[in-house]
Structure formats: structure tokens, C-alpha cells
Design an enzyme around this catalytic site. Structure first.
Site, PDB file in Angstrom:
ATOM      1  N   ARG A   1      42.246  20.378   4.488  1.00 21.55           N
ATOM      2  CA  ARG A   1      41.334  18.852   4.281  1.00 21.55           C
ATOM      3  C   ARG A   1      41.306  18.262   5.790  1.00 21.55           C
ATOM      4  NH1 ARG A   1      41.834  14.913   0.085  1.00 21.55           N
ATOM      5  NH2 ARG A   1      43.923  15.347   0.648  1.00 21.55           N
TER       6      ARG A   1
ATOM      7  N   SER B   1      52.554  20.995   5.563  1.00 19.63           N
ATOM      8  CA  SER B   1      53.604  20.957   4.451  1.00 19.63           C
ATOM      9  C   SER B   1      54.391  22.444   4.597  1.00 19.63           C
ATOM     10  CB  SER B   1      52.711  21.088   3.252  1.00 19.63           C
ATOM     11  OG  SER B   1      52.027  19.782   3.102  1.00 19.63           O
TER      12      SER B   1
ATOM     13  N   ASP C   1      53.720  17.247   3.046  1.00 19.45           N
ATOM     14  CA  ASP C   1      52.793  16.567   1.720  1.00 19.45           C
ATOM     15  C   ASP C   1      53.805  15.641   0.678  1.00 19.45           C
ATOM     16  OD1 ASP C   1      54.293  18.787   0.965  1.00 19.45           O
ATOM     17  OD2 ASP C   1      52.548  19.760  -0.131  1.00 19.45           O
TER      18      ASP C   1
END
Length: 465
Positions: free
Chosen positions: A83, A144, A198
Site C-alpha cells: 500500500r 516486513s 509491520d
């Protein structure tokens, strides 16, 4: 429950194949003790080299205080899609606009240049669509995957996980690779201020409104945790010791057990899954917990029970149940959501897998296997959190949690809450808080805090302090 002698024998045989998923409280406490020791090895400079849990300092020294203001980009890369976000902060007021982009399989398995060019192309389109060309935009980058950080915006990839295998990236500074791709693809003035994973983003997002939050947990495609540690305990720390004397530690505890210390709880299904994975012998705790693997563990158990004649009698061996990776973890959540004797979700899953002529008893067994596998996953994650809660010893603690497994599984939250309560030291209170947009909003908050601290430092220099 079985009622006839034939059913009793059937269930007794099934139990012999699944008993390895039923671990005692004493066993989970042994797991906690082993994890605590492994984390200590990761924190010590003299033992970190051979420690499986790397306990990376993130260089995130401060949590949000509510005074952060401005416009920030965030990039969230941690799975098969990513994103891009535009985050506008004004104290406690936050406005977020975002767009999700896919990462094709060929790019996941291609070169690093292809990956970062693809990401930069998408960021360039995002900035054009939002009228940001020519703007100066600090960017927080949620990445991540296991990294060794050498600064807030310097992070070298240690290894790929979650199905990625882009060549030419391991050992490289991923911020530099992204920066070089952005220079080619966009005219916006984008500065990569901070890189976080994350788990750190999840922690920062919840800490923005909760001063008791010092632990972040991801339960999604992967599984990882971070927490705030005192600098005196971080043997790897090479930065300054100015106030606050603390730093967020990225545990990378998914690798717990890679040295064999968890072999006493691994089942034949765990070993088979690991053998056919793209990284055999690695991320063994993650392979017992995370959404990338739970469905396959369930499938392997169902396959074994079927082969033994205990399930789906007369099944067509060409059906998709016998195809590796075909039983998705979302099926586990859907099946465990069945609350009555009609098994609507279970039947829908079995239909999708082309299983024919199944019985109500078969549906009961499938749901039972799902509960065993997911309960063990929840309890192992709980053991890790209880270890951190006991280590920090705060009278009240909030744990920020994010990830699709935690969000969508119907029992994970309650299973974890009850097991953690059983495992933490008496008198310690905790709560599990679902982090809202942690990996996106959290990355922007890390960048915002970094810019705030940079401005304060500059002001002190200007005043000769």
C-alpha cells in the site's frame, strides 16, 4: 462426540494422529523459558552472531506524543501486495488516503531492481493522482522482512520470507534501493526518513493514543513481535545514549526454534510442511503460527486421516484436497465460524476443494482439526507475548495486534487472552488492542516523530545548546 463403538474406535484412532497439537500448560511454560533465553542471546553482542532470534534494534527511540504535524507518505510492503498512503497529521487528528497495489509472482521471484522499480512506479502514479508533484514528502517505509538496521533509514535485508526470493537484495540497504528507483520514476521530492517493520508500525499506531502500549504483534501472513527495551540491556546498541535511554527491539521471533530447541513440540505435519517449503529449516515458530502456513498444516492432517480411512471414505484422490497449498488459512477461519449443526461454511469449503459424498461426521472432524491447529497457534503466540509481558514487568500493558489471522479468525482473540492470563506473573494486567492501520499509519508516525525530533535537535543547535 462419538456414540457407537465404531465411532469410538474411529475417534480414538484420530486422536492418535493429532495428539501432538494438544500441549500442556507446563509445555508452554517450557517454550517461554526457551524463548526468554533465546532473546537474551539475541540481545548480547557476544552471542548474537549465532542466535536465531536476532533482536534487532530499530533506532526508534520515542513513541508519538500527539504533537506531530504535517503531511507524510507511507509505504507498506509485507506480502503479496503493498500500500501507498498519504497521511496528514495535526496533533490527534489524522486523515489517511491510500491505495493498494499487487506484486505479481514473477516480480516476487525476480530481481531486486524489478521489485523496487515496480514499487517506485506505483508511488509515482500515487503522487500524480494526489497532486503531490513538487511537494517535499517525508516517507515512512514499513518493510516486513528481517533486516539489520544501521540507522533509522538504513536497513540491510537479512533474508527473504513470505514467498519472496528477489535476487540481489539480501545484504543490501533497502532504503537506498528504493531511493534510487524513486529518483528514476518520480519528480516528487521524497525523503525516506524511516524504515520499520509491520510490528513496529503496529506498536506506533496504537501508542499514538495509548501510553501503556509498548509491545506490537503481527499475526498475519507472518508472525513477529517488537517491544520497547532499555538501552542497558541492548548489547548491540551502537548509537548514542541520550534520553530517552530506550529503543524498540524487532525480535524477529519467527525464527525461534531454527536451532532445534522446539523439536519436542513439532509434529510430523510441521516437519512435512517445512520440508516442502521454500526455506526448509527456517522460521520454524512462524510455520506453526502464521496465516501463510496454518491452512497447509490442516490440509496435511486431513490428508493423513483420509489416507488412513478415517475421513472422507471413498474420496476421489484427484480432488484438490490432495494439492499442496490448496487449503487456504481463510478456510480455517470460515470453518470455525460454523456455530450450528448445518456446517454451511465447512460444506462450502469442501465443495470448493471438490470433496464429494462427505458426511456430517466428516464435517465435525474437519472443524475439530481446524480448532486444534489454530488453538496451538494462538497458544504459541500467547507464550511469546507472556514472555515479553513478564520481561517488561509493567503493572498494566497494552499489546497492539494486527494481521489478517488475528482480525478474521473467530476465536484467536479470546484464546490468546485466556492463555496469556494463565501464563503471566500474578498481578500483571494486560489488554489486546486491534491496531488500526498499523503498518501504514504507524510508518507515517515513525517518520513524523523522526521529523519532530530532528526539528528539536536543529533548534537546540541553532541556540548553541
Amino acid at each position: 462426540m462419538p456414540t457407537s463403538p465404531e465411532q469410538l474406535t474411529r475417534y480414538e484412532k484420530i486422536e492418535s494422529f493429532v495428539k501432538g497439537f494438544k500441549l500442556s500448560s507446563l509445555t508452554y511454560k517450557r517454550v517461554m523459558s526457551l524463548l526468554d533465553e533465546e532473546m537474551k542471546n539475541g540481545l548480547r553482542s557476544q552471542t548474537n552472531t549465532y542466535a536465531d532470534i536476532k533482536m534487532f534494534p530499530t533506532f526508534v527511540r520515542s513513541l508519538p506524543n500527539g504533537s506531530e504535524k504535517g503531511q507524510f507518505l507511507a509505504l507498506d510492503l509485507g506480502g503479496t501486495n503493498f500500500r501507498v498512503l498519504l497521511v496528514k497529521l495535526d496533533g490527534n487528528s489524522i486523515d489517511i488516503q491510500s491505495k493498494t497495489y499487487l506484486i505479481p509472482q514473477k516480480i516476487m521471484l525476480g530481481t531486486g531492481a524489478q521489485l523496487f522499480d515496480h514499487i517506485a512506479d506505483c508511488i509515482a502514479k500515487f503522487t500524480r493522482d494526489h497532486g503531490l508533484l513538487g511537494e517535499r514528502l517525508p516517507l515512512g517505509f514499513t518493510f516486513s522482512f528481517p533486516c539489520k538496521q544501521e540507522g533509522l533509514n538504513i536497513a540491510r535485508l537479512s533474508k527473504w520470507t513470505k514467498g519472496f526470493r528477489c535476487e540481489g537484495v539480501v545484504g543490501q540497504d533497502i532504503c537506498r534501493l528504493l531511493h534510487e528507483a524513486l529518483k528514476k520514476k518520480t519528480s516528487a521530492e521524497i525523503e525516506i526518513v524511516a524504515v520499520v517493520n509491520d510490528a513496529v508500525g503496529t506498536l506506533m499506531s496504537t501508542a499514538h493514543g495509548d501510553n501503556n502500549c509498548e509491545i506490537g504483534l503481527i499475526l498475519g501472513t507472518g508472525c513477529n513481535a517488537c517491544y520497547m527495551e532499555r538501552l542497558e540491556n541492548v548489547g548491540l546498541w551502537e548509537g548514542d545514549y541520550s534520553y530517552p535511554e530506550q529503543v524498540v527491539i524487532n525480535t524477529e521471533w519467527g525464527a525461534f526454534g531454527d536451532n532445534g530447541c522446539l523439536d519436542f513440540i513439532r509434529t510430523e505435519y510441521d516437519r512435512e510442511l517445512d520440508t516442502f517449503s521454500i526455506n526448509p529449516g527456517k522460521q520454524l515458530m512462524e510455520k506453526m503460527i502464521s496465516g501463510m502456513y496454518l491452512g497447509e498444516i490442516v490440509r496435511l492432517v486431513l490428508e493423513r486421516l483420509t489416507t488412513e480411512g478415517l475421513l472422507f471414505r471413498g474420496i476421489d484422490r484427484e480432488c484438490e484436497l490432495f494439492e499442496r497449498g490448496r487449503f487456504f488459512t481463510k478456510y480455517v477461519s470460515e470453518i470455525e465460524s460454523d456455530r450450528d449443526e448445518f456446517f454451511r461454511s465447512t460444506k462450502q469449503v469442501l465443495d470448493e476443494l471438490q470433496v464429494e459424498n462427505y458426511t456430517t461426521e466428516d464435517c465435525k472432524i474437519v472443524r475439530y482439526i481446524c480448532t486444534l491447529v489454530s488453538s496451538r497457534a494462538a497458544f504459541l503466540a500467547s507464550s511469546g507475548l507472556a514472555t515479553l509481558i513478564n520481561k517488561l514487568g509493567r503493572p498494566e500493558m497494552t499489546i497492539a495486534v494486527d494481521g489478517s489471522l488475528y482480525r478474521f479468525h473467530p476465536r484467536f482473540h479470546n484464546l490468546m487472552r485466556l492463555k496469556i492470563q494463565e501464563l503471566v506473573k500474578p498481578g500483571l494486567k494486560f489488554s489486546l488492542a486491534l491496531s488500526h492501520d498499523g503498518s501504514g499509519k504507524g510508518a507515517a508516525l515513525v517518520a513524523a516523530v523522526a521529523m519532530r525530533l530532528r526539528d528539536v535537535k536543529q533548534e537546540l543547535c541553532d541556540n548553541g545548546i
